[in-house]
Design a protein around this motif. Structure first.
Motif, PDB file in Angstrom:
ATOM      1  N   ASP A   1      41.748  45.557  39.543  1.00 34.93           N
ATOM      2  CA  ASP A   1      41.986  45.953  38.817  1.00 34.93           C
ATOM      3  C   ASP A   1      41.679  47.576  38.825  1.00 34.93           C
ATOM      4  OD1 ASP A   1      43.046  48.100  37.661  1.00 34.93           O
ATOM      5  OD2 ASP A   1      42.883  47.567  35.189  1.00 34.93           O
ATOM      6  N   GLU A   2      42.214  48.846  39.672  1.00 37.46           N
ATOM      7  CA  GLU A   2      41.478  49.898  40.303  1.00 37.46           C
ATOM      8  C   GLU A   2      40.611  50.627  38.187  1.00 37.46           C
ATOM      9  OE1 GLU A   2      45.934  51.773  39.766  1.00 37.46           O
ATOM     10  OE2 GLU A   2      44.204  49.858  39.401  1.00 37.46           O
TER      11      GLU A   2
ATOM     12  N   GLY B   1      46.541  48.395  43.924  1.00 39.73           N
ATOM     13  CA  GLY B   1      47.173  48.967  43.205  1.00 39.73           C
ATOM     14  C   GLY B   1      47.457  48.945  42.305  1.00 39.73           C
ATOM     15  N   ALA B   2      48.352  50.239  42.163  1.00 40.00           N
ATOM     16  CA  ALA B   2      48.578  50.627  40.913  1.00 40.00           C
ATOM     17  C   ALA B   2      49.695  50.304  40.276  1.00 40.00           C
ATOM     18  CB  ALA B   2      49.083  52.792  40.900  1.00 40.00           C
ATOM     19  N   HIS B   3      50.676  49.855  40.818  1.00 40.12           N
ATOM     20  CA  HIS B   3      51.949  48.991  40.576  1.00 40.12           C
ATOM     21  C   HIS B   3      51.971  47.542  41.001  1.00 40.12           C
ATOM     22  CE1 HIS B   3      52.895  52.928  38.831  1.00 40.12           C
ATOM     23  NE2 HIS B   3      53.034  53.258  40.440  1.00 40.12           N
TER      24      HIS B   3
ATOM     25  N   GLN C   1      40.095  58.657  47.233  1.00 44.21           N
ATOM     26  CA  GLN C   1      38.539  58.565  47.866  1.00 44.21           C
ATOM     27  C   GLN C   1      38.198  57.012  47.201  1.00 44.21           C
ATOM     28  OE1 GLN C   1      36.572  59.901  49.905  1.00 44.21           O
ATOM     29  NE2 GLN C   1      35.035  58.321  50.089  1.00 44.21           N
ATOM     30  N   ALA C   2      38.610  56.461  46.198  1.00 44.35           N
ATOM     31  CA  ALA C   2      37.984  55.695  45.430  1.00 44.35           C
ATOM     32  C   ALA C   2      39.185  53.834  46.409  1.00 44.35           C
ATOM     33  CB  ALA C   2      38.695  55.179  44.540  1.00 44.35           C
ATOM     34  N   PHE C   3      39.957  53.846  47.051  1.00 45.21           N
ATOM     35  CA  PHE C   3      41.010  53.583  47.640  1.00 45.21           C
ATOM     36  C   PHE C   3      40.323  53.195  48.914  1.00 45.21           C
ATOM     37  CE2 PHE C   3      44.441  52.741  44.725  1.00 45.21           C
ATOM     38  CZ  PHE C   3      44.911  51.396  44.018  1.00 45.21           C
TER      39      PHE C   3
ATOM     40  N   PHE D   1      37.913  47.793  41.137  1.00 42.60           N
ATOM     41  CA  PHE D   1      38.286  46.472  42.812  1.00 42.60           C
ATOM     42  C   PHE D   1      36.984  47.168  43.512  1.00 42.60           C
ATOM     43  CE2 PHE D   1      41.146  50.008  43.996  1.00 42.60           C
ATOM     44  CZ  PHE D   1      39.944  51.188  44.151  1.00 42.60           C
ATOM     45  N   LEU D   2      36.381  48.088  43.286  1.00 39.39           N
ATOM     46  CA  LEU D   2      35.088  49.167  44.175  1.00 39.39           C
ATOM     47  C   LEU D   2      33.899  47.625  44.279  1.00 39.39           C
ATOM     48  CD1 LEU D   2      34.924  52.380  43.975  1.00 39.39           C
ATOM     49  CD2 LEU D   2      36.018  50.862  45.202  1.00 39.39           C
ATOM     50  N   HIS D   3      33.639  46.814  42.818  1.00 41.51           N
ATOM     51  CA  HIS D   3      32.826  45.484  42.723  1.00 41.51           C
ATOM     52  C   HIS D   3      32.713  44.164  43.681  1.00 41.51           C
ATOM     53  CE1 HIS D   3      31.715  48.101  39.370  1.00 41.51           C
ATOM     54  NE2 HIS D   3      30.844  47.332  39.622  1.00 41.51           N
TER      55      HIS D   3
END
Length: 435
Positions: free
Chosen positions: A182-183, A132-134, A217-219, A188-190
């Motif tokens: 982390d994004e 997430g962002a924070h 889209q990534a999330f 995080f997509l791994h």
């Protein structure tokens, strides 16, 4: 992972034969991985541009580290004993001398997002990922603290220093791997988490995600890859329909008494996770009691002294949350004004966030605005500190000099609460110069 990855079907950490070279080994992301590899029995070597607490601590554990990043040190070590894998940070440029030397030597190279999934799969861990962002670091820290206090073995990685443990640890008895996911750079997509905790979804990293739709889209892809997702309904964006695998938190348990509404909200996600682990040690009363006592990670509202705080906040939402926490803290400690010392991060972010700053800094009585810290971007539009504070009447332009230290000392003597907010060099500058 690449043409050299077959080495891992032969060599294992358990026979002490794997030798891993970390480029940038002193960084907050790389040092914990080095500790993780050491714990697992690997031989670790590496380099960094400069020495710091992380490099000195790793040297104490027997790690050979050099500030020579020309490629010669890498070649020297490889000639002595073959290096099996070179791990490097996402911030490393493609033409970095050590990376090009490793490739010339035919060595296997990979980013952290190749090493960590391999490590998780190798040990058959159940992955608890915080994305997430924070709030990632604080939430991950609370999780690690919870498992330690309950005596539940866990391996983990977190992108900060911890006051109670190493920032990276492998426990051979652990079933779970806790990871701050982390994004940035699509890291995080791994991963395919068994449990994904999402403290916040808030558009960021425009160098990686040019539009908010790209970010969402990534999330969405990360959610698809996760078996169970725990988050707040407010972070579900318009048009996205969560499936049955989403557990959406509704309210913060009133027994959670951590300072800061955002900290309590992050802790609630862990409370929601507890029953899913199907372990009687994670009973709600015990979980809440332990979370209420959780220490803070380094630079996450870290008290350098009673009225001097160091925080990593650099996104407007983080700044607002940090200042809200500062008001609770100031009230508890009978402090006076809230003084923000702010070092912006990345020119590209300043163009994106400038309009959000007045609301973000509404909780600060006075702001010292420093030059923007630029680590990796080459944004065409550069906004000066004077331009960035146009709509902030309580802000003045400052710099990294004796005057800033004098001003901070004066506020500390006046019993004001001084909050350092930076993802750059402000923290180290103040620690070094404040006597």
């Amino acid at each position: 992972f690449n043409h050299k990855s077959a080495v891992f079907s032969i060599k294992t950490c358990y026979d002490n034969s794997m030798r891993i070279y970390f480029v940038g080994i002193g960084g907050t992301g790389m040092a914990p991985m080095a500790h993780l590899a050491l714990d697992a029995g690997c031989e670790v070597v590496g380099s960094d541009q400069q020495t710091n607490h992380n490099t000195e601590h790793l040297k104490e554990r027997g790690v050979n580290i050099s500030t020579d990043q020309s490629g010669d040190f890498l070649s020297y070590l490889h000639a002595q004993k073959p290096i099996d894998w070179v791990i490097y940070t996402s911030a490393l440029p493609a033409d970095h001398p050590e990376l090009t030397r490793a490739q010339a030597l035919g060595l296997a190279t990979a980013k952290r997002d190749q090493f960590i999934p391999w490590f998780i799969k190798k040990h058959n861990f159940k992955l608890i990922a915080v994305a997430g962002a924070h709030g990632k670091t604080s939430t991950t820290t609370m999780l690690i603290w919870l498992f330690r206090q309950l005596g539940v073995p866990a391996s983990y990685l977190v992108g900060s220093t911890l006051p109670f443990a190493e920032a990276g640890k492998f426990d051979p008895d652990s079933r779970y791997f806790i990871y701050e996911c982390d994004e940035y750079d699509c890291n995080f997509l791994h991963y395919q988490p068994d449990y994904a905790l999402i403290p916040a979804v808030d558009y960021d990293h425009i160098d990686i995600y040019p539009t908010i739709d790209d970010y969402h889209q990534a999330f969405s892809q990360f959610f698809d890859q996760s078996a169970q997702i725990i988050m707040w309904p407010k972070d579900i964006w318009s048009g996205y329909q969560p499936s049955d695998k989403f557990l959406l938190a509704q309210n913060i348990n009133p027994d959670l008494t951590l300072l800061g509404e955002y900290n309590r909200a992050n802790a609630q996600l862990i409370v929601e996770l507890a029953p899913l682990l199907h372990d009687e040690r994670f009973n709600i009363a015990s979980v809440i009691e332990i979370l209420n006592s959780a220490p803070r990670a380094g630079r996450r509202f870290e008290a350098l002294q009673h009225n001097l705080i160091s925080d990593y906040a650099h996104h407007p939402a983080e700044i607002k949350a940090t200042l809200e926490l500062a008001h609770e803290y100031a009230l508890q400690h009978n402090l006076n004004q809230i003084i923000a010392v702010y070092e912006p991060h990345q020119n590209e972010r300043q163009v994106q966030f400038q309009a959000d700053y007045p609301e973000a800094f509404a909780g600060a009585d006075q702001i010292y605005w420093l030059p923007t810290f630029v680590a990796r971007d080459h944004h065409d539009q550069v906004l000066s500190p004077a331009q960035l504070i146009t709509d902030l009447p309580q802000a003045t332009v400052a710099d990294f000099n004796d005057q800033l230290i004098t001003d901070i000392k004066q506020h500390l003597r006046q019993n004001d609460l001084v909050v350092l907010m930076s993802a750059g060099k402000l923290d180290s500058f103040v620690r070094h110069n404040l006597n």
